[in-house]
Write a protein that holds these residues in place. Structure first.
Motif, mmCIF file in Angstrom:
data_model
loop_
_atom_site.group_PDB
_atom_site.id
_atom_site.type_symbol
_atom_site.label_atom_id
_atom_site.label_comp_id
_atom_site.label_asym_id
_atom_site.label_seq_id
_atom_site.Cartn_x
_atom_site.Cartn_y
_atom_site.Cartn_z
ATOM 1 N N LEU A 51 -3.705 10.525 7.084
ATOM 2 C CA LEU A 51 -2.870 9.743 6.205
ATOM 3 C C LEU A 51 -1.439 10.300 6.430
ATOM 4 N N LEU A 52 -1.203 11.775 6.761
ATOM 5 C CA LEU A 52 0.111 11.866 6.648
ATOM 6 C C LEU A 52 0.425 11.542 8.024
ATOM 7 N N ALA A 53 -0.356 12.199 9.086
ATOM 8 C CA ALA A 53 0.005 11.667 11.002
ATOM 9 C C ALA A 53 0.416 10.044 10.908
ATOM 10 N N LEU A 54 -0.594 9.451 10.481
ATOM 11 C CA LEU A 54 -0.767 7.640 9.934
ATOM 12 C C LEU A 54 1.457 7.646 9.866
ATOM 13 N N GLY A 55 1.106 8.062 9.126
ATOM 14 C CA GLY A 55 2.359 7.819 8.109
ATOM 15 C C GLY A 55 4.080 8.825 9.077
ATOM 16 N N ARG A 56 3.697 9.246 9.868
ATOM 17 C CA ARG A 56 4.347 9.819 10.683
ATOM 18 C C ARG A 56 5.059 8.864 12.024
ATOM 19 N N LEU A 57 3.500 8.435 12.887
ATOM 20 C CA LEU A 57 3.055 7.812 13.500
ATOM 21 C C LEU A 57 4.044 6.733 13.466
ATOM 22 N N ASP A 152 -9.397 3.819 0.499
ATOM 23 C CA ASP A 152 -10.400 2.550 0.161
ATOM 24 C C ASP A 152 -11.731 3.637 -0.155
ATOM 25 N N SER A 153 -11.673 4.282 1.268
ATOM 26 C CA SER A 153 -13.095 5.415 1.550
ATOM 27 C C SER A 153 -13.229 6.227 0.073
ATOM 28 N N HIS A 154 -12.278 6.496 -0.076
ATOM 29 C CA HIS A 154 -11.626 7.948 -0.535
ATOM 30 C C HIS A 154 -11.153 7.836 -1.775
ATOM 31 N N PHE A 155 -10.372 7.094 -2.314
ATOM 32 C CA PHE A 155 -9.858 7.218 -3.595
ATOM 33 C C PHE A 155 -9.923 5.982 -4.399
ATOM 34 N N PRO A 156 -10.061 5.411 -5.839
ATOM 35 C CA PRO A 156 -10.162 4.478 -6.541
ATOM 36 C C PRO A 156 -9.060 3.527 -6.175
ATOM 37 N N SER A 157 -8.553 2.400 -6.985
ATOM 38 C CA SER A 157 -7.701 1.486 -6.884
ATOM 39 C C SER A 157 -6.752 2.259 -7.402
ATOM 40 N N THR A 158 -6.497 2.577 -8.628
ATOM 41 C CA THR A 158 -5.659 2.881 -9.424
ATOM 42 C C THR A 158 -4.924 3.946 -8.741
ATOM 43 N N VAL A 159 -5.940 5.124 -7.594
ATOM 44 C CA VAL A 159 -4.858 6.059 -7.221
ATOM 45 C C VAL A 159 -4.887 5.595 -5.251
ATOM 46 N N ALA A 160 -4.862 4.955 -5.010
ATOM 47 C CA ALA A 160 -4.955 4.789 -3.280
ATOM 48 C C ALA A 160 -3.244 4.172 -3.313
ATOM 49 N N GLY A 161 -2.672 3.057 -3.942
ATOM 50 C CA GLY A 161 -1.121 3.221 -3.689
ATOM 51 C C GLY A 161 -0.590 4.121 -4.270
ATOM 52 N N ASP A 162 -0.508 5.152 -5.340
ATOM 53 C CA ASP A 162 0.301 6.398 -5.194
ATOM 54 C C ASP A 162 0.075 7.340 -3.607
ATOM 55 N N VAL A 163 -1.353 7.162 -2.915
ATOM 56 C CA VAL A 163 -1.631 8.118 -1.904
ATOM 57 C C VAL A 163 -0.848 7.102 -1.102
ATOM 58 N N LEU A 164 -0.759 6.087 -0.152
ATOM 59 C CA LEU A 164 -0.386 5.558 0.093
ATOM 60 C C LEU A 164 1.255 5.473 0.458
ATOM 61 N N SER A 165 1.806 5.699 -0.244
ATOM 62 C CA SER A 165 2.873 5.708 -1.118
ATOM 63 C C SER A 165 3.699 6.712 -1.320
ATOM 64 N N ALA A 166 3.115 8.090 -1.282
ATOM 65 C CA ALA A 166 3.124 9.236 -1.035
ATOM 66 C C ALA A 166 3.144 9.646 0.454
ATOM 67 N N VAL A 167 2.543 8.922 1.391
ATOM 68 C CA VAL A 167 2.720 8.418 3.434
ATOM 69 C C VAL A 167 3.564 7.741 3.738
ATOM 70 N N GLY A 168 4.132 7.363 3.206
ATOM 71 C CA GLY A 168 4.910 6.637 3.774
ATOM 72 C C GLY A 168 4.785 4.471 4.115
ATOM 73 N N PHE A 169 3.273 4.372 3.249
ATOM 74 C CA PHE A 169 2.616 3.446 3.475
ATOM 75 C C PHE A 169 3.384 2.280 2.499
ATOM 76 N N ASP A 170 3.574 0.912 2.887
ATOM 77 C CA ASP A 170 3.334 -0.218 1.272
ATOM 78 C C ASP A 170 2.666 -0.024 0.468
ATOM 79 N N PRO A 171 2.642 0.664 -0.459
ATOM 80 C CA PRO A 171 0.685 0.554 -1.469
ATOM 81 C C PRO A 171 0.502 -0.650 -2.211
ATOM 82 N N GLU A 172 1.479 -2.117 -1.557
ATOM 83 C CA GLU A 172 1.140 -3.575 -1.897
ATOM 84 C C GLU A 172 0.343 -3.864 -0.850
ATOM 85 N N ALA A 173 -0.013 -2.897 1.007
ATOM 86 C CA ALA A 173 -1.030 -3.766 1.853
ATOM 87 C C ALA A 173 -2.156 -4.105 1.264
#
Length: 316
Positions: A51-57, A152-173
């Motif tokens: 995810l970190l690499a995807l965010g940088r990409l 979505d494969s590794h975290f529940p929905s309550t946490v997924a948005g936080d992870v996405l945001s932390a690596v630079g993605f829109d948490p509302e994807a």
């Protein structure tokens, strides 16, 4: 430590990648990282690096992650979103940084021994395999799709948005089910949420919140104790009715349950206002379900305590 599997599909060169059927194959490559979860033990280290690499990409057009970046940013991600670790921050980051090579999607610009931190500090950089990166770069929308599939494969929905945001993605994807080619190996029970809310009298098991609007329950979730994404069953003894705030804090490891089904609050949590400090008052509160409603099963509470709860509980 994340373990490796030899059965992960590999994308080795441009010719092989050109024969792929599209996004479904790329998603399958990243989805195979789920194989590194064994016996309920959380192992999100490799997905977090991906995810970190995807965010940088997505941001820079290149997936390059210098070790100097990984030692800080990947270590932060693991500390925030991974289970408690007995190793140092740098060592926790070195595991996925060196071992993701075994999955056929990651390469380092020089050969280093698995898990060894010292040679990484000589200026090693990791990145996705050339063919995979080219495929992702040719279809920018696929980068976000892969990121969403991973969280979505590794975290529940309550946490997924936080992870996405932390690596630079829109948490509302968009959610995984809306992506062509994305699929789940398990489907949630459509009746489980209703059964859990009814079993707990449609009120938060922690604070008692029971809001309704127009006769409909609002602000209340059916929460898995052991996460559904990590084989938690849709059963009453793995569910709690929680308000959205306490569901979030429970899944982020701020709140947990002890062996007596009492709420524990992590020392990592802090608040200054009276509203925020009300969370402290939950510490030591025994769950009191209605007659006939089972408490969470002991194995599920132990799993949450070992795999999700972070830090030490507040002093009693």
């Amino acid at each position: 430590m994340p373990c490796d599997s030899p059965s992960v599909p590999r994308l080795s060169d441009e010719d092989e990648l050109s024969t792929a059927t599209g996004a479904r194959d790329v998603l399958a490559v990243f989805s195979s990282l789920r194989q590194h979860q064994q016996n309920g033990q959380r192992s999100p280290h490799k997905p977090l690096l991906a995810l970190l690499a995807l965010g940088r990409l997505a941001a820079n057009g290149r997936s390059d992650v210098p070790w100097s970046v990984a030692e800080v940013e990947l270590a932060d991600l693991i500390a925030e979103f991974g289970p408690a670790s007995r190793t140092g921050r740098a060592q926790s980051a070195a595991y996925p940084f060196t071992r993701l090579r075994a999955d056929g999607i990651w390469t380092l610009d020089r050969d280093v021994v698995m898990d060894n931190v010292s040679p990484l500090r000589a200026g090693v950089t990791g990145r996705f395999e050339q063919a995979l990166e080219a495929r992702l770069r040719s279809e920018p929308a696929l980068i976000e799709t892969v990121a969403r599939v991973l969280v979505d494969s590794h975290f529940p929905s309550t946490v997924a948005g936080d992870v996405l945001s932390a690596v630079g993605f829109d948490p509302e994807a968009a959610a995984v089910g809306e992506h062509p080619g994305a699929s789940r190996s398990r489907r949630r029970s459509s009746a489980w949420r209703t059964a859990v809310l009814e079993a707990w009298d449609r009120q938060c098991a922690f604070c008692g919140f029971d809001g309704q609007a127009g006769g409909m329950t609002i602000g209340l979730d059916a929460a898995h104790v052991r996460w559904f994404a990590l084989d938690g069953p849709d059963e009453l003894n793995n569910g709690l009715a929680l308000c959205t705030l306490h569901h979030k804090l429970f899944d982020r490891g701020v709140l947990g349950l002890d062996d007596d089904a009492a709420v524990v609050v992590s020392q990592r949590f802090s608040a200054r206002t009276a509203t925020g400090r009300a969370v402290y008052e939950l510490h030591g509160l025994r769950l009191r379900p209605r007659p006939g409603t089972p408490l969470p099963a002991a194995p599920h509470m132990v799993w949450h305590r070992e795999q999700v709860f972070q830090g030490a509980p507040l002093a009693s």
